[in-house]
Structures are given as C-alpha cells and as structure tokens.
Design an enzyme around this catalytic site. Structure first.
Site, mmCIF file in Angstrom:
data_model
loop_
_atom_site.group_PDB
_atom_site.id
_atom_site.type_symbol
_atom_site.label_atom_id
_atom_site.label_comp_id
_atom_site.label_asym_id
_atom_site.label_seq_id
_atom_site.Cartn_x
_atom_site.Cartn_y
_atom_site.Cartn_z
ATOM 1 N N LEU A 51 0.831 -1.200 0.000
ATOM 2 C CA LEU A 51 0.000 0.000 0.000
ATOM 3 C C LEU A 51 0.868 1.252 0.000
ATOM 4 O O LEU A 51 1.716 1.421 0.847
ATOM 5 C CB LEU A 51 -0.882 -0.029 1.265
ATOM 6 C CG LEU A 51 -1.745 1.199 1.487
ATOM 7 C CD1 LEU A 51 -2.776 1.344 0.400
ATOM 8 C CD2 LEU A 51 -2.386 1.141 2.853
ATOM 9 N N ASP A 52 0.643 2.139 -0.944
ATOM 10 C CA ASP A 52 1.323 3.430 -0.987
ATOM 11 C C ASP A 52 2.838 3.298 -1.065
ATOM 12 O O ASP A 52 3.564 4.193 -0.643
ATOM 13 C CB ASP A 52 0.949 4.290 0.232
ATOM 14 C CG ASP A 52 -0.548 4.490 0.334
ATOM 15 O OD1 ASP A 52 -1.233 4.383 -0.691
ATOM 16 O OD2 ASP A 52 -1.027 4.756 1.452
ATOM 17 N N GLU A 53 3.314 2.180 -1.611
ATOM 18 C CA GLU A 53 4.755 1.974 -1.619
ATOM 19 C C GLU A 53 5.338 1.859 -3.026
ATOM 20 O O GLU A 53 6.509 1.572 -3.180
ATOM 21 C CB GLU A 53 5.097 0.697 -0.820
ATOM 22 C CG GLU A 53 4.876 0.808 0.674
ATOM 23 C CD GLU A 53 5.906 1.683 1.367
ATOM 24 O OE1 GLU A 53 6.951 1.970 0.783
ATOM 25 O OE2 GLU A 53 5.638 2.098 2.501
#
Lengths: 278, 278, 278, 278
Positions: free
Chosen positions: B222-224
């Site tokens: 996530l969000d990486e």
C-alpha cells in the site's frame, strides 16, 4: 437563532478602531470566530475582517458599526452565501473547465449564471453542464460594438463578479469602468513579466527557467490591476513555447480558482493598485 | 514517408551501448530528435529513450536493436498515438473531472474507455461527457468478490493503463499482479509521510506547514510503489483538516495529470521501486 | 590509470553526430558515466555533454573528436578540478558570505582568488577567511576609469569566472566584452520583471505576491543575459519593500550558488541569449 | 518618549477578549501597529499578538492586561531587542555558517553567546568570527555524562534559545525538559517523512521526487516536536543520496534561519504539538 456574518471594514487609520469595533461586537454578545487587521502605514489605511456569530440583526449591526467608524469608512456585513458569477471565455477550456467541475461538485462557492464567448468552441462543453452559453462573435464589429453586445448579455443577469476565464480580448476603459472591482482576470504570465500578447512566446524567447500565472482585478491599464494570486512552475531548455503554454495551463487554472475562492469568501480588499488578502 | 518513433531500451549496463544503438539509427539514416540516457551505477542498469524520425519499418528497427543489445534487454519501438485508459473512482470529482476536461479538449493523450466506481455519485458527471460509467457496489461483498466484478468490467476493454482517480479502496495483491506497471494512483499526501487512511487528518494533527500529493505506480505494498511525480503547497495554523483537504485537491489533480502525461508519452521507466523520468 | 573527463560539444546539428562521437569513445574503450544531448531545432544546433572514464590522453581524445565533428564545433575535454573565481561585491554580505562558507568547507568547487569591492564594508568579513580583499573606490572616477582600476586587479589573477555577488554597479560594454561568458551575476528579481534599479521597491509598488532572483551571464544589455537559474518565494501585503529585500536575500544567495555550482561543473551551455543546463 | 512593545497573549477562549484587551490599549492611548488573533476552536484556545507604540510602562501595561485576561493566561509584553542564543553543532558548516554570516552582518536579531560542538571540525570557522567555541567530545562517555558536560557549558551563559545547527546527537528527555520551548532543531527531511537517521539515504531509497527540511521545537519524542517552518526542493533520478544531501543543505539552512527569524521576533506560539505563526 445564531447568525454568522463576515464584517469587512476599511477606512483611514485612527486610534481606537479595534477597540470601538470590538465593543460593538461585545455589546451584542457576539463571538469572534476569526479576526485579522492590517494597517497600511504608508497610506494610513485600516483594514479589518472579522467573522462573528451570535444573535443579531444585519442592519442594526451595520448601523452600529457606522456609528463608531470614520465617516468615509467602507463597511460590509455579509452573511455567507453563494455569490453569482458571469464567465467570459474564448476558446481554451482549461480554466473554464476547472470552474465547471468545481461548480458541478458544489465546491465553487458561486453559481454560474452564464458563459459568454466570442467563439463557438466552448458551447459543447458548457452545454454538458446545463449552463446557458451565449456566442457573441466579434468579427466585423468595432471593439465598442462587440462590447455593447456582451454587456447586453451580462446585464440581463444578476451577478457579483465577471470572471475572465482566458477571455483573449482587451477590454475598453468604459467596459472596465462599468464593473469596478468586479472583473477578475487570469493572465498567463508571472506579471509584471511578459505583459501583453503571447507571454509564453515571450518567456520562451527570453529563456526563463520559471513561468507563472497571475490572477488580478481588471482596471483600465492592460495587465496592471491589483494582483490577487500568483504561482509559478519550473521549465527548462527542452520546453518550446507550446510546451510552456501546455505546462502553464495547470498554473493558470489553479491560480484563477484560488483567486476566485478568496474573492468569493470576501477575503480580498483592494488597496489602490494592490490587494490585502486575509 | 517519414515516421516518428520513441525507442525505449533498458538493460544491464555494458560498454558501447550508446555507440551500438546509435549506429543502428545511423545505418538507417534516421534523425535523432532527442535522446537521454541514464546509468544506475548501483544496480548496473542502462536506460535510454530516443525519439527518431526517418523512413523505417518498426519491426526491422526493433529486430536490429535486439541484435546489438544484451539479450535480456527490454526494447520498445513505439509510434506515438493515443493510449487507452480505464479509470477507477469513488465519489470525489476533482481528479476525475480534470481528466475529463483534458479528454474533452483532446489534450489528454489518451482515450477514456470507461469509468468504474463503487458509488453512484459520479455517474452524472461522467455521463455529461458521454463516457461509459459502470457502478460496481462493494457493499456486502468480500474484497475479492468486489474486485472480481471490477476486473470483469475492466477486462472487457482494451486498455494500456488503469488510472485510480481517487479510488478509495485498497487493492489486493492478486489484482495488482494482474496489471503490472499499468496501475497509476494518486495518493493524497507527500509520500512517504502519512501513509494510509485520511492523510489530511494526519497532517493536520502533526501540524505540518506543507502538504502534498504523490502519483505512483501501484505495487503490492500500500502506498509503496514507484513514485512518478510529487508536488506540495503551503498550509498554516488556520487550516483545519477539511481546509487542507480542499487545498490538497488542486495538488492531487495536477500531480495526477502530470504523471499521466509523462506515462502516456512513454517518458517513465520503472527501475525497481523507483522511476526514471526522461 | 583511469581518467575521468567531461566532454562538451556544441555545433550545428547533423545526422550521425551521436553515433560518430560515441564511436570515438567506444574505440578507446571508454565508459560513458552519463550522457545528455539536446537539439535546438529552431536554430539547428546540437549540444552534448558526456562524462567518460577510462585510459586516454586528453589531447588525443580531443583531436579524435575534432575529426568527426563539424569544423565549427566547439569541443571541450575537461578533467574535473577546482576552477578559479574572482568575486566583485559592494556592501551586502549575504551572497558573498554564502560563497565564503562553501569555500571554507571545501564545497564551492572553486578557489576564490580575491574579492574586489567598491566599498570598504566587506573587508573585515573577507579578511576573516584569509582571502585577498581589494578596495577600489569609484568616487570621483568616471565609470571607465573605475573599471580600468578594477580590471587591473582582476587581470593580475588567473581565473575562470568573475562572480558579481551583489556588485551594485552597471558594467560598460567594453568591460563585458573583455570577459565573454565569464561574468555571472545575481539579479534581485525574477527577470524580466523589474529590470533595473531597486527591484524590491518596484515589486512592492506593483503589489506582487511572489518575488524572485535570477542568476545569469552578463552581456551588453543590462539584466538581459542568458539566464542560468531562477527561484521565487511568496510574499504578501504585510511585506514592505525592506521586508521583501530581507526575504529576497535568501533566494538571491541560493540561486547564485546553484548557478555557480552548475557553471563550475561545466553543466551550462550558452545558446544565443539562453542557456542549456544539463 | 514612545515605546514599542510586542504583546503576546494566549489563554482559553472567552467572549470579549479582543474588546477587553484592545480597551487596555485604547485607555493608554496606544497605537496598534499590527494585530493578529487566532482561535483554535477544537481546543478552545485564544492567541493574540499585537504590536503597540506609545507612552507606557511595561509593568503597568502587563498588570492591566492580567486584570482583563483569564487567570491562567500566558501574557508577555516584550520590548524588541536582540535575543541571546547558544548554538550546538557537530561537523557540518552550512547551517552554522549561515547563522554566522547573518550575525556578522547584524541581521540575525540575536547575539551568539557561544558554539558548542562534539567535534573539533568547526573550531576554525567559529574562531574566524571571534565567537567562543567549546569542544565537548562524546567519546567514551554515556549520553547522560556527555550532556552533563554540555549543560555545564550552556548554563554558564545567559540565553533565550538553544539552536541545534545540525547537532547530530539525540537528546535525552531530561536535557529537553531542562529547556522547554527553548530548543530549535533543523531536521534534514520533510517531517514526518524519514524520521531518524540518514533521511537522505531513506529518501534516495524511496525514490522521492522532492526532498525537504523541517525546523521545529524539540520535545521528548525524536523529530516529533512542534513544526515552525518547512520547505522543499525537487530532485530526480540522477541524484544519488550524496547529491540529495548536498542539495538539501540549502533548504536546511534557509528553513532554520527562517524559523529562527520567526522565533526571535516573537511570532511563534506553541499550541500543543503545533505552532501558531503570526
């Protein structure tokens, strides 16, 4: 019932203004939600914007403030509600489109009365949002004659502000004088750099490393009115002027919307050729 | 007739790559309009993007490049044309609206195949632009079951990229794995600050003086994923988190559109968890 | 032993330049660490900067490149080492001070040969860093007579660039002509806005919301030379022009140092009245 | 004779505060040069900063304000004058150097009492400005033992603030507790991204497109104190972490100096873990 109002006062500076004005609020048991003042010492002018809540009559509050303020004071007691705007455009859709999307989402803080353009290009886009579109061609008309037709359309509407969303025509002094402090323009450069026609071409030829956009009130002098908001983005040698124009559109639309938001929330005072933005 | 092509090559670094590749262009009498290389020395990787014009066959050029490049090289010879995108959204209209306006003006560089949303909210806006809208509600469904329905819609379309225009749901690893380097997300913070839910509330609580937005490819974490573009705007103590959210929307939409523009023009290489942007 | 060199080539654009130049590197078994090209199509000019490492003779490499490049090509094979600079200043210490601190930390990428000023003010500061300071007063002298004295001091030193670190005097065309593409100035405005004297006062009077600084090569026309770097900071109605000046100093010094860093690393080509920055 | 004072008041919010406070000024015939208030509604806190001029006694004015304000109010009547600071540093000279140059030019708004460092590196630079330098090595000492020696040096001086100009050691809670709201740090990242050690390496590994710096008051939690100022600069794939560090230094020093300027001019209130900056 509680009312909320924005109180805007500008006048010659004088001792005790804050005290006298805040006493008016205090005497009516009003809450001050926010408050900002600025004194322009060079010109000895006082500006104050206060948001108050409580039980009060607009007219009575207005009258009380007039009693304590200098005679020539410009006082506004405004109950927040959506303003009304008329938009002038030409062919480009980015600035207009941004306003239309905000309007459709209920985030503009204004209702769009109509869009008037000197080309047909934007009719389809405006129509998609069920907003009246008026095509007022300029071909074969003197500037005055064209403006007369535009003003006829404008004046059929009730409005607070005229927004020039990339309206690529120069306005005559008499047009501007008809709507003092009511016309907001987006200029496609970081004013006062690149005044006049095709600023992106000028910027390209000068080899600048940053380009910008400026939202301002329109006054008599072309691109010389009080600036409300400005922003910039970096460019480099790989940008030709078309690339600069493309990149600049994002700044233009964001700066125009930011300026509109400030004006529609009664956060902008005009002070000579400058603005006070609270 | 003259053809223009973007040639993108990435492979392990080796001596003579520029020479060998440019000889292929030279032998075919091609003009190099622009050319950029980058060597990631840490990982010994070579990246090159060249725009060539001249008379050539795509397949023949591709084959000739494969002959001189290392075996594992990733080579693309792309004739510029509009890509196709599928958009996923939820309720917010600013990022989607910005894309729709660019699309309507012919400035997106892509055709929008459809918009899929887990709420009905945006149906009206999308409909105004005559683009197919599919409502795929998530209520009462497992994440996997909902995604299966979304993928069914997606896979009916021919597309190059999936754009998450404020799609407020977390994707499963298997969904992400189905579209490698094809999913572009806009995260409403300056990553890696404020990963996860409600970044504006987190930003407000931390008392930051600047907020931002990040466009990135979506990977498992996530969000990486690899960051394509980021930008920021100043805030201050007068902003509550709703104000930050409002202000942040302008950055979000501009950053997403900037990232889309880069990707759609084949300017972005993914290099591990990073991007090379030419 | 391995040598590293920066190879800078600019010439009329022609087919096969990248191929021919990279073949020279390939034939000598050189590694290309980084490489950037740019073609100015409007003026049909080619710019290339390559960093190579390997075993080679500077003169031999230079000769080989001259053989493959167009006759009028401007070719430089540069082994990175500290350049030498002469600094001209007047009274303000922020730009000069920033350079002195970098110099003392070994981070300037140049040795400062001396500081020449038309006032005594900065003698103490310069003396603290054990750098020669020459006071060349202008009082009672014609511009030409003063410049003759300054040039006398300058010409006693071996130097690559002359840095105007807030040197508040206008240079004559003959002075400028003596040091072509060697004089770097920091102008205290976002050029071309506010050309000439006291730009902060001009900015204040215009009511701008952003101010900036511009580092540029000095040419005949005042404030008109090729721009190397620019940056801006926001201001508002609470700034009088002295505040703008104070705030602007940070931008000035950072922009000048950024430009110096680019020039001292041979990253800047002059292209007519513009720069190519790699 | 006319006196100028900055009046700073923070307390629980209550009706009539502006009125009561401005009456105190009015009764003493004081001019309000500038005035800003802010109400933190979430926590019902009131903040006000007023600059007044006129004929008055500090103590009498202070007492009068205490009479009208809530009991727990924090009231300061400050006659502007240079504050005193102690600086802690380690090896890097950019942030310290910037402060030294401003100090030498009389532009810091503070006198530097001394510089304390855990390495000898900066002794020479500090000595050039005739400022006391104390070397307090940490080798072989526990954190507490080292801090005890640092505090011994600090406490011999009269000071308003302790400035951590790239002091690369973590402070113990007891050290921090000894100087509440008096320690100002510059953190080399855009907090809360990249908390902790080597943020530039973290930023490089994450592949961000923007890096930043954060000036904040130091509290118990590492890198968690109230933020005073932040700024950012763009980076790209060509930056390794050393390049990011180099580029970041300019932001660090400018942000630290901007924060110092705000604090030294009594423009910053601490409000829980946030700041109000007027």
């Amino acid at each position: 019932m509680e009312t909320k109002a924005r109180v805007l006062i500008d006048c010659h500076d004088a001792k005790g203004l804050v005290y006298k004005i805040s006493r008016v609020f205090y005497d009516r048991d009003l809450n001050i939600d926010s408050n900002r003042e600025f004194v322009d010492k060079e010109n000895e002018k006082f500006f104050m914007r206060t948001v108050v809540t409580g039980k009060f009559e607009i007219n009575e509050l207005d009258a009380a403030l007039r009693e304590v303020a200098p005679k020539e004071a410009h006082i506004r007691v405004i109950v927040p509600k959506d303003k009304k705007v008329v938009i002038l455009a030409t062919k480009e859709s980015h600035a207009l489109g941004d306003i239309l999307i905000r309007h459709a989402a209920g985030e503009l803080g204004a209702t769009i009365e109509c869009v008037i353009a000197n080309h047909e290009t934007l009719r389809d886009l405006v129509g998609r949002f069920d907003i009246p579109f008026f095509y007022v061609p300029a071909e074969g008309l003197s500037r005055e004659a064209h403006e007369a037709k535009v003003m006829e359309k404008i004046n059929k509407h009730d409005f607070d502000y005229i927004v020039l969303a990339k309206y690529m025509r120069i306005l005559t002094p008499s047009f501007v004088a008809a709507y003092p402090q009511q016309i907001i323009n987006i200029h496609h450069s970081f004013l006062p750099a690149f005044i006049g026609a095709n600023p992106y071409k000028q910027a390209y030829e000068r080899g600048v490393k940053i380009i910008g956009a400026t939202a301002h009130f329109v006054t008599d002098d072309l691109d010389e009115g009080p600036i409300i908001a400005q922003d910039v983005i970096p460019v480099n040698h790989r940008f030709d002027w078309k690339d600069m124009q493309r990149a600049g559109r994002d700044v233009e639309k964001v700066v125009l919307s930011r300026a509109l938001n400030l004006v529609l929330n009664d956060r902008v005072f005009v002070n000579g050729n400058k603005t006070i933005v609270f």
